[in-house]
Design an enzyme around this catalytic site. Structure first.
Site, short mmCIF file in Angstrom:
data_model
loop_
_atom_site.label_atom_id
_atom_site.label_comp_id
_atom_site.label_asym_id
_atom_site.label_seq_id
_atom_site.Cartn_x
_atom_site.Cartn_y
_atom_site.Cartn_z
N HIS A 104 -9.42 3.06 0.00
CA HIS A 104 -8.02 2.66 -0.03
C HIS A 104 -7.75 1.96 -1.35
CE1 HIS A 104 -4.09 1.54 0.85
NE2 HIS A 104 -4.20 1.21 2.12
N HIS B 56 -1.39 8.96 5.14
CA HIS B 56 -1.79 7.63 4.70
C HIS B 56 -3.27 7.46 5.09
CE1 HIS B 56 -1.24 3.60 3.30
NE2 HIS B 56 -1.56 3.07 4.46
N CYS C 296 0.79 -1.22 0.00
CA CYS C 296 0.00 0.00 0.00
C CYS C 296 0.83 1.28 0.00
CB CYS C 296 -0.97 -0.03 1.17
SG CYS C 296 -2.04 -1.47 1.04
#
Lengths: 328, 400
Positions: free
Chosen positions: B329, B294, B163
């Site tokens: 995400h 993030h 990620c």
């Protein structure tokens, strides 16, 4: 002087560690699973719980364990600091772990009755991440899904980390597990090679450290054969690395090849036709180790002093080579 | 070392495709959340995600046969084409220069992988689709871009650091252009919605049933998403020579590894990564106007990340937003979309909001610019990315 290789290690069908690979015992194992092939070069001497112990290995898959194991074999030979990096190549991570995770979701009573502990292992960065966690390596930690180009990709990326000062030294290599899922995927891609399982790493660092260099990395060049001419593109890469090193084709003493069959092998032979080097093929000893092919070519070349080349070709259309000066 | 600037942005996202539409959506605080249609969600109590709908791959994928590239690779190709057009450059111009294509991804071709797995499980391994097996390797994301644009003399790499992969790819492109190895870089990230990621986070109890609510006291996790973003980087000098629009300069980046835990981020290590990036960029914490976090919306991430931010910036850190509140995400695309959002914020003078916000989590202790974008002159912006495996990467962008 360019970056240098100062240490290496490997796990393969030959066994665990560099000495076992140097002994080079060729021994494919018969398969009794549901794989399409009858045999494979398995790293049978690498038994995860014997090599790494039982703590922390309960959910660990074979790909990540191979990475932890091979980096563990390498580290005693080098110095580690906070900027020591790990750069590993892969084809798709552990396709077996990914399949099992999806199978559980598809076949169990509820689609979410999966083992959450296996999820991070299904990600492609698991091997590099696990190696760092196990061995406390806090520098740059990168996974490159380079397929058969992985060996070249990790050396070039590692050299860039050194040139920009982001790493003090980089463990560069790749891991490829053997599994029925990988075997079936390769089968459907048309491969007929005998598959192998392995992991190989080199330690890349700036010249002038305490360790004597085994080889200097003179250059890496890759191209995408957008017009389908893999042989021509590879020949252009070869010209470029030689030209940048101020060397001639006839100066190359050893070449390690990577493609075993089909169009890519033809292209590789054509591109290398003007070299008068001796040819080595690690796949004859350890089988087709996929993404780990490149690092195994490099560690094989470390036996042969002088200028040496390793070539790579991927079915996705990328080709390239690395030029090394192997020191005696 | 050369200075490196962003002159083109390409985006495929659940809230808008193309740089202009994406910028408008960010400013409006649009949500990409909708019921997941990419895979069968039977048996899950809830399945909301941020899917890209109406994507027409044939608009962008013109030279590579469509069945040779999976959905994530198509996002990467589309984003790269848009970035090129946005930069007012042509394929022919790029073919004349040595370049780099670097695409980050978490799952690569996992959506294909799952269909192959379903064949394996239901009908036996002999029944797997050979065409899907061939396009499965993640290398096709970066190579697909090069093939589509006819770029031969390029360093191609698909970076698979989960990620945080988008920032890794941007950092890689930045270094290659900065050192002179490449005269341009097409770098970013792409991922397609897949069952594996959704199921894994769902099993961990880390998928919010409704919306993604970073930094909110009632947050319940991520929404999985998909998309792609690619930046065109070139040396400042060539951008000025050709009179290109410069969105922002890449001032620096940092990367490190927690070497601590597979899934739990380590706050000290995340702080060190931010410090590495700021040092590389040559800016002090006081000069940073905005952090694009993030900011996944999980309990653990947001508290740990905000703690790390306060560690690096003190008790009054810069405004800190999460574009994941809008985009979900998007895995390997996430930090690339984040970087694109930062560059657009710098160019157009606004801060994208953190949407779905009702009550601030006091343990986060940051100003997340709730729900509504604000006008702001941004000179230095930091884009964070954290990943499983402890892989952190932080990119610093700015305008000098």
């Amino acid at each position: 002087m360019g970056p240098v290789i100062t240490a290496w290690s490997a796990i393969s069908s030959c066994g665990v560690g560099s000495a076992a690979f140097e002994a080079g015992l060729v021994r494919p194992s018969p398969l009794d699973d549901e794989s399409p092939g009858a045999k494979a070069f398995l790293a049978s001497d690498f038994v995860v719980r014997e090599a790494l112990g039982t703590k922390g290995t309960g959910s660990m898959d074979r790909s990540s364990a191979l990475a932890v194991g091979v980096v563990g074999e390498l580290l005693p030979a080098v110095d580690v600091d906070a900027r020591t990096g790990v750069v590993l190549g892969t084809t798709s991570g552990s396709s077996q772990t990914q399949l099992e995770f999806t199978r559980d979701s598809l076949t169990r009573r509820k689609p979410y009755f999966v083992n959450p502990a296996s999820m991070p292992f299904a990600l492609m960065n698991s091997a590099a991440g696990q190696a760092a966690i196990w061995h406390k390596l806090t520098g740059p930690n990168t996974t490159i899904a380079g397929g058969r180009m992985s060996g070249l990709s990790v050396l070039r990326y590692g050299a860039r980390l050194l040139a920009t000062g982001r790493s003090s030294g980089v463990v560069c290599g790749a891991v490829e597990e053997y599994s029925p899922t990988r075997a079936w995927l390769e089968h459907h891609r048309g491969a007929t090679t005998v598959l192998g399982e392995g992991a190989a790493v080199v330690f890349l660092e700036p010249a002038g450290t305490a360790r004597p260099p085994l080889a200097e990395v003179l250059g890496v060049a890759t191209r995408v054969a957008v017009d389908g001419g893999a042989a021509g593109a590879l020949a252009a890469c070869l010209c470029r690395v030689l030209e940048r090193a101020g060397a001639e084709a006839e100066d190359v003493r050893t070449v390690a090849v990577s493609a075993q069959e089909g169009e890519l092998a033809d292209a590789e032979r054509t591109a290398l036709a003007r070299l008068r080097a001796s040819v080595v093929d690690p796949a004859e000893v350890i089988g087709d180790v996929g993404a780990a092919t490149g690092p195994f070519q490099v560690v094989t070349l470390l036996r042969s002093p002088g200028l040496a080349v390793a070539t790579a070709l991927d079915p996705d259309g990328t080709v390239g080579c690395v030029l090394l000066r192997v020191l005696s | 070392m050369r200075r490196v600037v962003i002159t083109g942005i390409g985006v495929v996202s659940s809230i808008g495709t193309g740089a202009a539409a994406f910028a408008r959506a960010l400013r409006e605080g649009r949500s990409g959340a909708r019921p997941i249609g990419a895979f069968d969600t039977t048996g899950f109590a809830h399945a909301t995600g941020c899917e890209v709908v109406g994507f027409e791959p044939e608009r962008w994928v013109r030279n590579v046969p469509l069945d040779e590239v999976g959905r994530a690779a198509r996002f990467a190709i589309a984003s790269a084409r848009m970035a090129l057009d946005d930069a007012a450059l042509t394929e022919e111009e790029l073919r004349r220069r040595p370049g780099l294509v670097s695409i980050g991804t978490t799952d690569g071709g996992s959506d294909d992988g799952e269909r192959l797995a379903a064949s394996y499980v239901h009908s036996g391994p002999e029944s797997m689709d050979p065409v899907a097996a061939r396009r499965l390797p993640a290398s096709t994301l970066a190579t697909g871009v090069a093939r589509e644009l006819g770029l031969s003399d390029v360093d191609v790499s698909t970076i698979a650091t989960a990620c945080a992969a988008g920032n890794y790819a941007i950092g890689n492109g930045f270094d290659a252009v900065r050192t002179g190895e490449a005269d341009f870089a097409l770098c970013g990230g792409a991922d397609a919605m897949c069952r594996m990621t959704f199921t894994g986070f769902y099993r961990l109890g880390a998928v919010d049933p409704d919306g993604c609510r970073p930094f909110d006291v009632n947050r319940r996790g991520i929404l999985t998403g998909e998309g792609g973003a690619v930046l065109l980087l070139e040396p400042l000098e060539s951008a000025l020579e050709r009179g290109a629009r410069v969105y922002a300069e890449i001032l620096g980046y940092g990367l490190n590894c927690d070497a601590h835990h597979q899934v739990a981020p380590d706050g000290d290590s995340v702080r060190r990564c931010m410090e590495l990036a700021l040092a590389d960029a040559g800016v002090g914490p006081g000069e940073v106007d905005l952090i694009s976090a993030h900011g996944t919306g999980t309990k653990a991430n947001d508290v740990t990340e905000c703690g790390a931010i306060r560690g690096a910036f003190g008790d009054r850190p810069p405004r800190t937003v999460s574009v994941k509140s809008m985009l979900g995400h998007t895995m390997g695309a996430a930090s690339a979309l984040g970087a694109a959002a930062c560059a657009l914020g710098i160019e157009h003078g606004f801060i994208p909001p953190t949407i779905n916000h009702t009550e601030k989590d006091p343990d986060c202790g940051i100003d997340c610019v709730p729900n509504t974008a604000v006008e702001a002159e941004l000179r230095v912006v930091q884009n964070n990315a954290l990943a499983f495996g402890g892989n952190n990467a932080v990119v610093v962008l700015g305008k000098r």
